[in-house]
Scaffold this motif. Structure first.
Motif, PDB file in Angstrom:
ATOM      1  N   SER A   8       0.837  -1.194   0.000  1.00 21.51           N
ATOM      2  CA  SER A   8       0.000   0.000   0.000  1.00 21.51           C
ATOM      3  C   SER A   8       0.872   1.245   0.000  1.00 21.51           C
ATOM      4  O   SER A   8       2.085   1.172   0.160  1.00 21.51           O
ATOM      5  CB  SER A   8      -0.909   0.009   1.227  1.00 21.51           C
ATOM      6  N   ASN A  41       2.928   2.306  -7.546  1.00 20.78           N
ATOM      7  CA  ASN A  41       1.656   1.614  -7.689  1.00 20.78           C
ATOM      8  C   ASN A  41       0.775   2.239  -8.766  1.00 20.78           C
ATOM      9  O   ASN A  41      -0.402   1.948  -8.860  1.00 20.78           O
ATOM     10  CB  ASN A  41       0.921   1.550  -6.349  1.00 20.78           C
ATOM     11  N   GLU A  45      -3.121   1.222  -9.996  1.00 22.41           N
ATOM     12  CA  GLU A  45      -4.198   2.197  -9.894  1.00 22.41           C
ATOM     13  C   GLU A  45      -4.840   2.423 -11.256  1.00 22.41           C
ATOM     14  O   GLU A  45      -6.056   2.544 -11.365  1.00 22.41           O
ATOM     15  CB  GLU A  45      -3.679   3.505  -9.315  1.00 22.41           C
ATOM     16  N   SER A  46      -4.032   2.467 -12.302  1.00 26.64           N
ATOM     17  CA  SER A  46      -4.553   2.619 -13.650  1.00 26.64           C
ATOM     18  C   SER A  46      -5.411   1.418 -14.041  1.00 26.64           C
ATOM     19  O   SER A  46      -6.504   1.568 -14.590  1.00 26.64           O
ATOM     20  CB  SER A  46      -3.400   2.791 -14.634  1.00 26.64           C
ATOM     21  N   SER A  49      -8.702   1.530 -12.206  1.00 26.96           N
ATOM     22  CA  SER A  49      -9.513   2.607 -12.750  1.00 26.96           C
ATOM     23  C   SER A  49     -10.227   2.150 -14.016  1.00 26.96           C
ATOM     24  O   SER A  49     -11.427   2.369 -14.183  1.00 26.96           O
ATOM     25  CB  SER A  49      -8.629   3.822 -13.051  1.00 26.96           C
TER      26      SER A  49
END
Length: 59
Positions: A8, A41, A45-46, A49
């Motif tokens: 994270s 990260n 995240e992409s 999304s």
């Protein structure tokens, strides 16, 4: 090395004592990005999304 590794950023929810105490209890190890490193990260995240966008458009 075996087991679950939870990676994270350093958001407040991930740096709390409760979170750090809970992960070993469920057999997970903690991995955190360095402070100010937004690129480690970015690919995940992409991906999420796009997954959310595609999932919402298909409903």
């Amino acid at each position: 090395m075996t087991g679950l590794i939870v990676h994270s950023d350093q958001g407040f929810q991930y740096t709390s004592h409760a979170y750090h105490d809970m992960l070993p209890k469920v057999g997970a190890r903690i991995s955190m990005s360095r402070r100010g490193n937004c690129y480690d990260n970015a690919s995940m995240e992409s991906f999420f999304s796009h997954l959310k966008t595609e999932g919402l458009l298909s409903i």
